[in-house]
Design an enzyme around this catalytic site. Sequence first.
Site, PDB file in Angstrom:
ATOM      1  N   CYS A 331       1.518  -1.246   0.009  1.00 33.33           N
ATOM      2  CA  CYS A 331      -0.198  -0.095  -0.143  1.00 33.33           C
ATOM      3  C   CYS A 331       1.205   1.342   0.045  1.00 33.33           C
ATOM      4  O   CYS A 331       1.832   1.686  -1.129  1.00 33.33           O
ATOM      5  CB  CYS A 331      -0.722  -0.625   1.154  1.00 33.33           C
ATOM      6  SG  CYS A 331      -2.247   1.392   1.092  1.00 33.33           S
ATOM      7  N   HIS A 432      -3.661  -5.893   1.786  1.00 38.29           N
ATOM      8  CA  HIS A 432      -3.563  -5.734   2.795  1.00 38.29           C
ATOM      9  C   HIS A 432      -4.359  -7.046   3.517  1.00 38.29           C
ATOM     10  O   HIS A 432      -4.692  -7.834   2.949  1.00 38.29           O
ATOM     11  CB  HIS A 432      -4.330  -4.436   3.527  1.00 38.29           C
ATOM     12  CG  HIS A 432      -3.683  -3.110   3.469  1.00 38.29           C
ATOM     13  ND1 HIS A 432      -2.741  -2.863   4.215  1.00 38.29           N
ATOM     14  CD2 HIS A 432      -4.482  -2.412   2.850  1.00 38.29           C
ATOM     15  CE1 HIS A 432      -2.334  -1.875   3.845  1.00 38.29           C
ATOM     16  NE2 HIS A 432      -3.383  -1.188   3.603  1.00 38.29           N
TER      17      HIS A 432
END
Length: 499
Positions: A331, A432
């Site tokens: 991310c 994630h």
Amino acid sequence: MTGLMIQGTGSDVGKSLIVAGLCRALARRGFTVRPFKPQNMSNNAAVTVDGGEIGRAQALQSRACRVAPTVDMNPILLKPESGSGAQVVVRGRRVARMSARGYMRERGRFLEAAIESYRRLERDADIVLVEGAGSPAEINLRDGDLANMGFAEAVDLPVVLVADIHRGGVIAALVGTLEVISPEDAARIQSFIINKFHGDPTLFDAGVRYLEDRTGRRIAGVVPHFPDARKLPQEDVLGLEAGLGGGKGYHVVVPRLARIANFDDLDPLRNEPNVRLTLLQPGEALPGDADLVLLPGSKATVADLAFLRDQGWDVDISAHVRRGGHVLGVCGGYQMLGTALHDPDGIEGITGSVAGLGLLDVKTVMTPEKALQEVSGRHVATGSDLTGYEMHIGRTDGPDRARPFAELGAAGPQHLDGAVSASGQIMGTYLHGMFAADDFRRAFLSALGARPDPLLRHDVVVEETLDALAAHLEAHLDIDGLLAIAHGGDGQVFRGRRA
């Protein structure tokens, strides 16, 4: 329908864990249970089934209840972006960026949303377990409060107060809380829980008698320290750090960014017996024996990239790559690996562009739209199946995107995720939670030369730990007494619709 609010004498006294354990204990008894936290402050968030985000602790508590998480379980989420400001998320969606002073001034307008979410949960549950934040003794925050007594008053909830005996001063913390809050707020506190006891609990018998005599309130239990809590997802990075140790094995090093986010990505790696996970602290140099540098998520990518450079970690990472080491960016960490980050609208606070680490040939443009979704697909390099979730702002593109990290959309529209360098050493992804997928975790680590445990099943570890936590609380807490308090304090144990 009934509710009970668990408040604490301070932060990190174990409120979240107590609520999670009670959720599982009552679910095992046949109750329909729902967790709720009116206001949370955390950069460790989870994606909900209704397409929003809530605090990680409430996602774990919903799992303890054996239900999917929804935005109503944590209607107000504050995600700090700087020392004085935070992103304000209401019912799973970002609505504003406010300074601490600005939020304190306007927070009262969010109370209605919190009450509406609570009432929705209440309609479908035998009992709602509500978690407070910080401490009600912070009387400077009482006016306009929606995290502790302000919310308890708004929906008329009884309160049980948790104190951490391990940090000392537990008697003063409990008695002092009653002394400093208003008589009306103090009247809501029906019982105490003494948490995190080490040693022989009978040594505190005199303390129990004193507290009960002095306050006129029963002690619901003295709960011994639960060491397996480290196996559960942590909401606070300090909890993650406490569960790390030394040892040998494949060395994964994670720079502790100032605004590190979604660090529960690391939990499955921490539980691997042949993996050594190090959270690199500010001021420390990257160890020379690092095998994989994992750049984690960040709530403020541009600011954390500057922080990384201030620590000299950019130089260390470049040397690590020259030695043949691998780097994975997740991310915000993925965005840092590129050649540039552009924020033309000042989404993160300051308009402009900065150079990235230049380890991947991609560029990121920050955009106001936020990707929030659960995903599944295939890891390209190993062909293994994976699942996870996206929670990010920004679009990333460039030549290295021709070598994607994953192909997603097994259960929906297909798209490519991430980028990999031509050498294969540098990898970036927006995913994630992917290390919780056992097949992917084993394949990924094996491809890098690690020796993952072939029998470790992350979800089983979490479920077994929640069951053990429930049994722990059943053994040391008067849960029937807590149910009686939740049902109005009339001494009659509430049995629930499905008992």
